[in-house]
Design a protein around this motif. Sequence first.
Motif, PDB file in Angstrom:
ATOM      1  N   UNK A 108       0.862  -1.175   0.000  1.00 46.86           N
ATOM      2  CA  UNK A 108       0.000   0.000   0.000  1.00 46.86           C
ATOM      3  C   UNK A 108       0.898   1.224   0.000  1.00 46.86           C
ATOM      4  N   UNK A 109       0.658   2.131  -0.933  1.00 50.99           N
ATOM      5  CA  UNK A 109       1.549   3.285  -1.081  1.00 50.99           C
ATOM      6  C   UNK A 109       0.803   4.446  -1.722  1.00 50.99           C
ATOM      7  N   UNK A 110       1.303   5.689  -1.513  1.00 49.37           N
ATOM      8  CA  UNK A 110       0.682   6.869  -2.119  1.00 49.37           C
ATOM      9  C   UNK A 110       1.389   7.284  -3.408  1.00 49.37           C
ATOM     10  N   UNK A 111       0.616   7.903  -4.304  1.00 49.02           N
ATOM     11  CA  UNK A 111       1.166   8.354  -5.581  1.00 49.02           C
ATOM     12  C   UNK A 111       1.676   9.788  -5.528  1.00 49.02           C
ATOM     13  N   UNK A 112       1.343  10.513  -4.465  1.00 51.10           N
ATOM     14  CA  UNK A 112       1.806  11.897  -4.347  1.00 51.10           C
ATOM     15  C   UNK A 112       1.994  12.251  -2.875  1.00 51.10           C
ATOM     16  N   UNK A 113       2.401  13.486  -2.618  1.00 47.83           N
ATOM     17  CA  UNK A 113       2.625  13.936  -1.246  1.00 47.83           C
ATOM     18  C   UNK A 113       1.297  13.944  -0.491  1.00 47.83           C
ATOM     19  N   UNK A 114       1.296  13.393   0.715  1.00 47.17           N
ATOM     20  CA  UNK A 114       0.073  13.255   1.496  1.00 47.17           C
ATOM     21  C   UNK A 114       0.195  14.011   2.822  1.00 47.17           C
ATOM     22  N   UNK A 115      -0.950  14.461   3.327  1.00 53.08           N
ATOM     23  CA  UNK A 115      -0.979  15.220   4.569  1.00 53.08           C
ATOM     24  C   UNK A 115      -0.715  14.309   5.767  1.00 53.08           C
ATOM     25  N   UNK A 116       0.115  14.776   6.678  1.00 52.82           N
ATOM     26  CA  UNK A 116       0.524  14.005   7.849  1.00 52.82           C
ATOM     27  C   UNK A 116      -0.669  13.616   8.729  1.00 52.82           C
TER      28      UNK A 116
ATOM     29  N   UNK B 149     -14.927  16.857  -1.061  1.00 53.74           N
ATOM     30  CA  UNK B 149     -14.500  15.791  -0.158  1.00 53.74           C
ATOM     31  C   UNK B 149     -13.006  15.611  -0.086  1.00 53.74           C
ATOM     32  N   UNK B 150     -12.241  16.594  -0.556  1.00 55.16           N
ATOM     33  CA  UNK B 150     -10.771  16.591  -0.484  1.00 55.16           C
ATOM     34  C   UNK B 150     -10.147  15.292  -0.978  1.00 55.16           C
ATOM     35  N   UNK B 151     -10.314  14.943  -2.263  1.00 52.00           N
ATOM     36  CA  UNK B 151      -9.733  13.690  -2.780  1.00 52.00           C
ATOM     37  C   UNK B 151      -8.216  13.621  -2.653  1.00 52.00           C
ATOM     38  N   UNK B 152      -7.566  14.785  -2.578  1.00 54.75           N
ATOM     39  CA  UNK B 152      -6.110  14.770  -2.421  1.00 54.75           C
ATOM     40  C   UNK B 152      -5.661  14.167  -1.111  1.00 54.75           C
ATOM     41  N   UNK B 153      -6.544  14.134  -0.113  1.00 56.95           N
ATOM     42  CA  UNK B 153      -6.171  13.622   1.205  1.00 56.95           C
ATOM     43  C   UNK B 153      -6.276  12.104   1.313  1.00 56.95           C
ATOM     44  N   UNK B 154      -7.120  11.493   0.489  1.00 56.86           N
ATOM     45  CA  UNK B 154      -7.321  10.042   0.580  1.00 56.86           C
ATOM     46  C   UNK B 154      -7.115   9.326  -0.767  1.00 56.86           C
ATOM     47  N   UNK B 155      -7.194  10.076  -1.871  1.00 53.34           N
ATOM     48  CA  UNK B 155      -7.155   9.445  -3.183  1.00 53.34           C
ATOM     49  C   UNK B 155      -5.780   9.015  -3.660  1.00 53.34           C
ATOM     50  N   UNK B 156      -4.729   9.407  -2.933  1.00 57.89           N
ATOM     51  CA  UNK B 156      -3.370   9.063  -3.367  1.00 57.89           C
ATOM     52  C   UNK B 156      -3.050   7.589  -3.186  1.00 57.89           C
ATOM     53  N   UNK B 157      -3.790   6.918  -2.306  1.00 52.69           N
ATOM     54  CA  UNK B 157      -3.411   5.571  -1.879  1.00 52.69           C
ATOM     55  C   UNK B 157      -3.938   4.470  -2.774  1.00 52.69           C
ATOM     56  N   UNK B 158      -3.114   3.464  -2.985  1.00 51.20           N
ATOM     57  CA  UNK B 158      -3.533   2.309  -3.756  1.00 51.20           C
ATOM     58  C   UNK B 158      -2.872   1.042  -3.218  1.00 51.20           C
ATOM     59  N   UNK B 159      -3.515  -0.080  -3.522  1.00 44.97           N
ATOM     60  CA  UNK B 159      -2.996  -1.404  -3.152  1.00 44.97           C
ATOM     61  C   UNK B 159      -2.480  -2.075  -4.412  1.00 44.97           C
ATOM     62  N   UNK B 160      -1.305  -2.639  -4.355  1.00 43.48           N
ATOM     63  CA  UNK B 160      -0.773  -3.428  -5.461  1.00 43.48           C
ATOM     64  C   UNK B 160      -0.494  -4.841  -4.964  1.00 43.48           C
ATOM     65  N   UNK B 161      -0.717  -5.803  -5.855  1.00 42.49           N
ATOM     66  CA  UNK B 161      -0.515  -7.205  -5.470  1.00 42.49           C
ATOM     67  C   UNK B 161      -1.842  -7.926  -5.349  1.00 42.49           C
ATOM     68  N   UNK B 162      -1.988  -8.763  -4.306  1.00 42.67           N
ATOM     69  CA  UNK B 162      -3.177  -9.606  -4.157  1.00 42.67           C
ATOM     70  C   UNK B 162      -4.460  -8.843  -3.928  1.00 42.67           C
ATOM     71  N   UNK B 163      -5.578  -9.412  -4.379  1.00 48.71           N
ATOM     72  CA  UNK B 163      -6.881  -8.761  -4.206  1.00 48.71           C
ATOM     73  C   UNK B 163      -7.823  -9.542  -3.298  1.00 48.71           C
ATOM     74  N   UNK B 164      -7.314 -10.534  -2.577  1.00 48.32           N
ATOM     75  CA  UNK B 164      -8.187 -11.308  -1.676  1.00 48.32           C
ATOM     76  C   UNK B 164      -7.722 -11.144  -0.234  1.00 48.32           C
TER      77      UNK B 164
END
Length: 285
Positions: free
Chosen positions: A218-226, A270-285
């Motif tokens: 799980x990682x962000x694609x851009x700078x995220x708020x602390x 809804x401030x997508x920049x605060x939560x939309x940066x994150x994604x999961x890579x790899x398994x989906x189960x």
Amino acid sequence: MRTDEGKYLIEEHAFTYLDDIWQLPSAGTKFSGRDVATLLLGGIDFTGRRLPGSAKGAPELAALPGTRLEVDSIAELHKAQFKKKGSLTVLKESEATEEGLRRALAKSAIVHLATHGYLMPERLLLYETGLGSDQSLVALRLASRPEAASGLVLGLSAKSIAESDGLLDAAEVARLDGKSWKLVVLSACHAARGLRVNGEGLGSLRRAFHLAGAERVISPCWAVDDTDTQRMMEIFYEQLWKRKRAPHEALRNAQLALLKEKRKQGVPDGAPGSWGAWLVSGGWR
């Protein structure tokens, strides 16, 4: 992205990403990393520290007080949920060194790293490695060590400062033995980004953890708020451990919860920049 009805896609769909097609055979493996050895890192003192390749006089790295709270709250949740099941290692301040992290990584299944991430532009990568400014050398450098441009800033102790630069770049990560890592959470800016490498895609920190053996990252694609990251991670681990959701479901639920909170606060869109940066890579189960 939004649907025709104006909703964000995440409100109707769950997403999991694959860095390479070779991840496909193992992507359906069911997640089994709950009451397992967990490693948490955060609360690092960045006083006097600067990013690699920074110009002379560049500002010091900003403090990240939220990472200490983030790690402490996750640790408390782990203790409450698992009692004495599954070991818990917490590295903070002078303990969060490269040596300490390498030692703890070798025996961990869930890895949570809350610190500064960095991504050096190509021109800074050349400068930092002493290759000069000849752009023809970029391809040569990246071909031999494509993940060198991104990494994590770690702590320095009186002992480690003479032996370490306090950085763990993606090239070093890729050489680690991460077969035990069921889930890696990179709570660090730009961890999903990297420089383009011909035939390889992005030489990112996220990809490096997969190359080392991590099942899910799980990682962000851009700078995220602390502060927002701290809040979202609390919800994520509650979903993962207490509600027993799969990582991609737990992350989506945490993102939706933060979106709901932002809307209640009257934040535009809804401030997508605060939560939309994150994604999961790899398994989906």
